[in-house]
Design a protein around this motif. Structure first.
Motif, PDB file in Angstrom:
ATOM      1  N   LYS A  20       0.862  -1.187  -0.140  1.00  0.00           N
ATOM      2  CA  LYS A  20       0.197  -0.044   0.123  1.00  0.00           C
ATOM      3  C   LYS A  20       0.725   1.226  -0.127  1.00  0.00           C
ATOM      4  N   LEU A  21       0.277   2.340  -0.540  1.00  0.00           N
ATOM      5  CA  LEU A  21       1.077   3.501  -0.596  1.00  0.00           C
ATOM      6  C   LEU A  21       1.274   4.407   0.891  1.00  0.00           C
ATOM      7  N   SER A  22       2.452   4.697   1.151  1.00  0.00           N
ATOM      8  CA  SER A  22       2.807   5.261   2.434  1.00  0.00           C
ATOM      9  C   SER A  22       1.754   6.369   2.726  1.00  0.00           C
ATOM     10  N   HIS A  23       1.722   7.303   2.140  1.00  0.00           N
ATOM     11  CA  HIS A  23       0.824   8.379   2.329  1.00  0.00           C
ATOM     12  C   HIS A  23      -0.771   8.082   2.228  1.00  0.00           C
ATOM     13  N   THR A  24      -1.007   7.086   1.717  1.00  0.00           N
ATOM     14  CA  THR A  24      -2.686   6.520   1.510  1.00  0.00           C
ATOM     15  C   THR A  24      -2.601   5.948   3.154  1.00  0.00           C
ATOM     16  N   ILE A  25      -1.751   5.144   3.598  1.00  0.00           N
ATOM     17  CA  ILE A  25      -1.821   4.453   4.859  1.00  0.00           C
ATOM     18  C   ILE A  25      -2.031   5.363   6.038  1.00  0.00           C
ATOM     19  N   LEU A  26      -0.959   6.603   5.930  1.00  0.00           N
ATOM     20  CA  LEU A  26      -1.083   7.510   6.899  1.00  0.00           C
ATOM     21  C   LEU A  26      -2.602   8.345   6.936  1.00  0.00           C
ATOM     22  N   LYS A  27      -3.110   8.598   5.898  1.00  0.00           N
ATOM     23  CA  LYS A  27      -4.207   9.564   5.595  1.00  0.00           C
ATOM     24  C   LYS A  27      -5.391   8.603   6.160  1.00  0.00           C
ATOM     25  N   ASP A  28      -5.366   7.472   5.783  1.00  0.00           N
ATOM     26  CA  ASP A  28      -6.597   6.555   5.868  1.00  0.00           C
ATOM     27  C   ASP A  28      -6.687   6.230   7.537  1.00  0.00           C
ATOM     28  N   THR A  29      -5.447   6.026   8.164  1.00  0.00           N
ATOM     29  CA  THR A  29      -5.328   5.816   9.577  1.00  0.00           C
ATOM     30  C   THR A  29      -5.902   7.124  10.360  1.00  0.00           C
ATOM     31  N   LEU A  30      -5.275   8.380  10.046  1.00  0.00           N
ATOM     32  CA  LEU A  30      -5.598   9.475  10.546  1.00  0.00           C
ATOM     33  C   LEU A  30      -7.177   9.685  10.496  1.00  0.00           C
ATOM     34  N   ASP A  31      -7.715   9.262   9.517  1.00  0.00           N
ATOM     35  CA  ASP A  31      -9.138   9.501   9.178  1.00  0.00           C
ATOM     36  C   ASP A  31      -9.801   8.583  10.075  1.00  0.00           C
ATOM     37  N   SER A  32      -9.454   7.188  10.350  1.00  0.00           N
ATOM     38  CA  SER A  32     -10.247   6.466  11.182  1.00  0.00           C
ATOM     39  C   SER A  32      -9.780   6.742  12.870  1.00  0.00           C
ATOM     40  N   TYR A  33      -9.079   7.534  13.022  1.00  0.00           N
ATOM     41  CA  TYR A  33      -8.880   7.972  14.460  1.00  0.00           C
ATOM     42  C   TYR A  33      -9.136   9.525  14.579  1.00  0.00           C
ATOM     43  N   LEU A  34      -9.999   9.906  13.991  1.00  0.00           N
ATOM     44  CA  LEU A  34     -10.134  11.481  14.083  1.00  0.00           C
ATOM     45  C   LEU A  34     -10.457  11.731  15.670  1.00  0.00           C
ATOM     46  N   TYR A  35     -11.013  10.667  16.359  1.00  0.00           N
ATOM     47  CA  TYR A  35     -11.471  11.083  17.708  1.00  0.00           C
ATOM     48  C   TYR A  35     -10.377  10.927  18.610  1.00  0.00           C
ATOM     49  N   LEU A  36      -9.365  10.598  18.344  1.00  0.00           N
ATOM     50  CA  LEU A  36      -8.105  10.755  19.143  1.00  0.00           C
ATOM     51  C   LEU A  36      -7.564  12.196  19.263  1.00  0.00           C
ATOM     52  N   ASP A  37      -6.941  12.503  20.598  1.00  0.00           N
ATOM     53  CA  ASP A  37      -6.392  13.893  20.705  1.00  0.00           C
ATOM     54  C   ASP A  37      -5.271  13.994  19.630  1.00  0.00           C
ATOM     55  N   LYS A  38      -4.966  15.312  19.610  1.00  0.00           N
ATOM     56  CA  LYS A  38      -4.030  15.841  18.886  1.00  0.00           C
ATOM     57  C   LYS A  38      -2.802  15.325  19.019  1.00  0.00           C
ATOM     58  N   SER A  39      -2.176  15.114  20.264  1.00  0.00           N
ATOM     59  CA  SER A  39      -1.008  14.524  20.645  1.00  0.00           C
ATOM     60  C   SER A  39      -0.656  12.993  20.275  1.00  0.00           C
ATOM     61  N   SER A  40      -1.970  12.368  20.373  1.00  0.00           N
ATOM     62  CA  SER A  40      -1.851  10.766  20.021  1.00  0.00           C
ATOM     63  C   SER A  40      -1.659  10.690  18.460  1.00  0.00           C
ATOM     64  N   ARG A  41      -2.323  11.566  17.925  1.00  0.00           N
ATOM     65  CA  ARG A  41      -2.135  11.572  16.226  1.00  0.00           C
ATOM     66  C   ARG A  41      -0.908  12.025  15.904  1.00  0.00           C
ATOM     67  N   GLY A  42      -0.208  12.866  16.696  1.00  0.00           N
ATOM     68  CA  GLY A  42       0.971  13.331  16.207  1.00  0.00           C
ATOM     69  C   GLY A  42       1.937  12.272  16.463  1.00  0.00           C
ATOM     70  N   PHE A  43       1.658  11.441  17.628  1.00  0.00           N
ATOM     71  CA  PHE A  43       2.741  10.524  17.853  1.00  0.00           C
ATOM     72  C   PHE A  43       2.654   9.341  16.999  1.00  0.00           C
ATOM     73  N   ILE A  44       1.614   9.127  16.469  1.00  0.00           N
ATOM     74  CA  ILE A  44       1.334   8.204  15.286  1.00  0.00           C
ATOM     75  C   ILE A  44       2.097   8.298  13.940  1.00  0.00           C
ATOM     76  N   THR A  45       1.800   9.604  13.740  1.00  0.00           N
ATOM     77  CA  THR A  45       2.326  10.219  12.345  1.00  0.00           C
ATOM     78  C   THR A  45       3.919  10.251  12.557  1.00  0.00           C
ATOM     79  N   ARG A  46       4.319  10.745  13.682  1.00  0.00           N
ATOM     80  CA  ARG A  46       5.793  10.876  13.871  1.00  0.00           C
ATOM     81  C   ARG A  46       6.611   9.638  13.818  1.00  0.00           C
ATOM     82  N   LEU A  47       5.857   8.691  14.616  1.00  0.00           N
ATOM     83  CA  LEU A  47       6.815   7.267  14.765  1.00  0.00           C
ATOM     84  C   LEU A  47       6.439   6.548  13.298  1.00  0.00           C
ATOM     85  N   TYR A  48       5.404   6.563  12.755  1.00  0.00           N
ATOM     86  CA  TYR A  48       5.309   6.001  11.341  1.00  0.00           C
ATOM     87  C   TYR A  48       6.413   6.611  10.302  1.00  0.00           C
TER      88      TYR A  48
END
Ligand SMILES: C[S@@+](CC[C@H](N)C(=O)[O-])C[C@H]1O[C@@H](n2cnc3c(N)ncnc32)[C@H](O)[C@@H]1O
Length: 452
Positions: A20-48
């Protein structure tokens, strides 16, 4: 139930291995965790993103402390070690003990209890020796040093050294590691956009090459922004925006954009008064739909989309356009600072193959230019085979010559250290935008004219 962010990242990286394409994976994941707070989403993005970007460096460290080499490990263990070592080395706010304990728990949770001791041992050993990790000796093996330090495969390092020399290669690789802000191009009014974004909590900077641009310094998700939904801006790096600055068109101009999805370049021209119609093509229905989505959002009624394979001659297009835009598929090395897995998929053979496809498309494209019309050839890569060599290829078509567009860019680039080089290149009909110079992605733009 609380989300285990590290497990989310582990699953994202497993999907990446499946193709799968890396930016598609990131977008789909963040879209499915919209309810998480900004710092959790930031942690996921940065670590990925970080674990992808630094993969070779992380593997180099792991190989120094594991009896089983990374290449022989089960993929899930390898990825678990990579994200954990990334936390140890690059995420100051994560205590070493947390990175290690969470990895061990995750190994057990994924049914790998037998290997949790191995994970624990390797990570503890690395954490203890953090200060002792040495890069390969630069003077003994420059290529391996650059490969590990900048986590860039040998094939890409060698290609850059060949095209730019070793000193410039290191500057380029360093520039790719800098945080790259997204760039917004205001489609209506930049001042109004600044106010709207401010009200939406988006921090921006106006330190840009073009007066329509803004650098977005911090943004959680586009999906939240009314200004985006209402078409007040498009995301477009300033390197791409040069295409809209270099060409003069007659009133009532017809434009053909041969490889247009998602529509960035077409939308640039849709904003120009002298342009009457733009035919924006791409090869699949999915891709033309992407253009249509953006056209609807911006309200760019001049753009008509069409499914068309640019590698085949379309008789309906012959001699039909004042401008033909060829922003062609390429190896994408200019955007490896944003699309972090690109560098791992580039080989010398692929570059040659792409250059061949580009030439096939260009052979058709020249036939679509009206007498006196223009052709633009651009790529978001930095290899001579795809750029300078194709520049010569197009310039040698009968009736075509490169256009001097130095006067069109001088005012924008003069204040930069490398502005003079760009102006001199533009006199010959092309510019090479190199990361680390004007703060853009890597990009190549060239312009040609068909004689009357
Ligand atoms: C660099 S991207 C174009 C980006 C676009 N110009 C923009 O500014 O948003 C290259 C595009 O070429 C398309 N493409 C690849 N092969 C093609 C072909 N044979 N015919 C038409 N489009 C093709 C890809 O689907 C991809 O969307």
């Amino acid at each position: 139930m609380a989300v285990n962010e590290r497990e989310v990242v582990l699953d994202m990286l497993l999907s990446l291995r499946e193709g799968k394409l890396s930016h598609t994976i990131l977008k789909d994941t963040l879209d499915s965790y919209l309810y998480l707070d900004k710092s959790s989403r930031g942690f996921i993005t940065r670590l990925y993103e970080g674990s992808i970007e630094k993969r070779l460096y992380l593997d180099f460290i792991i190989d120094g402390y594991s009896k089983t080499p990374v290449k022989k490990m089960k993929p899930i263990i390898m990825l678990l070690l990579e994200i954990s070592v990334y936390q140890l080395f690059f995420m100051d706010r994560v205590p070493d003990s947390a990175a290690i304990n969470e990895a061990v728990k995750l190994a057990k949770k994924r049914g790998l209890t037998g290997l949790s001791g191995f994970v624990n041992g390797v990570l503890r050993n690395i954490a203890r020796n953090k200060e002792n990790i040495a890069l390969p000796d630069k003077n003994k093996d420059l290529i391996q040093y650059l490969e590990i330090k900048y986590s860039t495969p040998k094939a890409v390092v060698e290609h850059f050294i060949n095209d730019y020399g070793s000193e410039k290669t290191e500057e380029i690789l360093e520039a790719f590691e800098e945080k790259r802000p997204l760039v917004a191009r205001a489609t209506k009014n930049r001042e109004e956009l600044i106010k709207k974004l401010d009200a939406e909590g988006v921090r921006v900077s106006t330190d840009t090459i073009f007066p329509e641009s803004l650098k977005i310094l911090e943004l959680d998700s586009l999906s939240y922004l009314e200004s985006f939904e209402e078409g007040d801006f498009v995301l477009q790096d300033e390197s791409s925006q040069f295409i809209g600055k270099i060409v003069s068109l007659p009133k009532g101009a017809r434009v053909l954009d041969l490889c247009a999805a998602p529509g960035g370049k077409s939308l640039l021209f849709a904003g120009m008064e002298e342009v009457d119609e733009i035919i924006s093509c791409d090869i699949t229905e999915n891709k033309t739909e992407l253009i249509e989505e953006n056209v609807r959002r911006i309200g760019a009624s001049k753009i008509k989309t069409k499914m068309n394979d640019a590698s085949l001659c379309n008789p309906d297009f012959v001699d039909g356009f004042d401008l033909v835009i060829c922003d062609l598929p390429c190896s994408g090395l200019g955007v490896m600072g944003r699309k972090r897995d690109i560098k791992y998929n580039v080989t010398e053979d692929k570059i040659r193959e792409l250059a061949k496809i580009q030439r096939t498309i260009l052979e058709n494209a020249v036939r679509y230019v009206k007498k006196g019309g223009r052709l633009i050839y651009s790529t978001c890569t930095m290899t001579k085979a795809e750029n300078e060599e194709n520049f010569t290829f197009i310039s040698e078509f009968k009736g075509f010559s490169a256009v001097d567009f130095s006067d069109k860019i001088r005012g924008y680039v003069d204040r930069y250290k490398d502005g003079k080089r760009l102006v001199n290149e533009a006199k010959k009909g092309f510019i090479r935008l190199i990361p680390g110079e004007l703060g853009t992605d890597g990009f190549f733009v060239s312009e040609y004219m068909r004689e009357e």
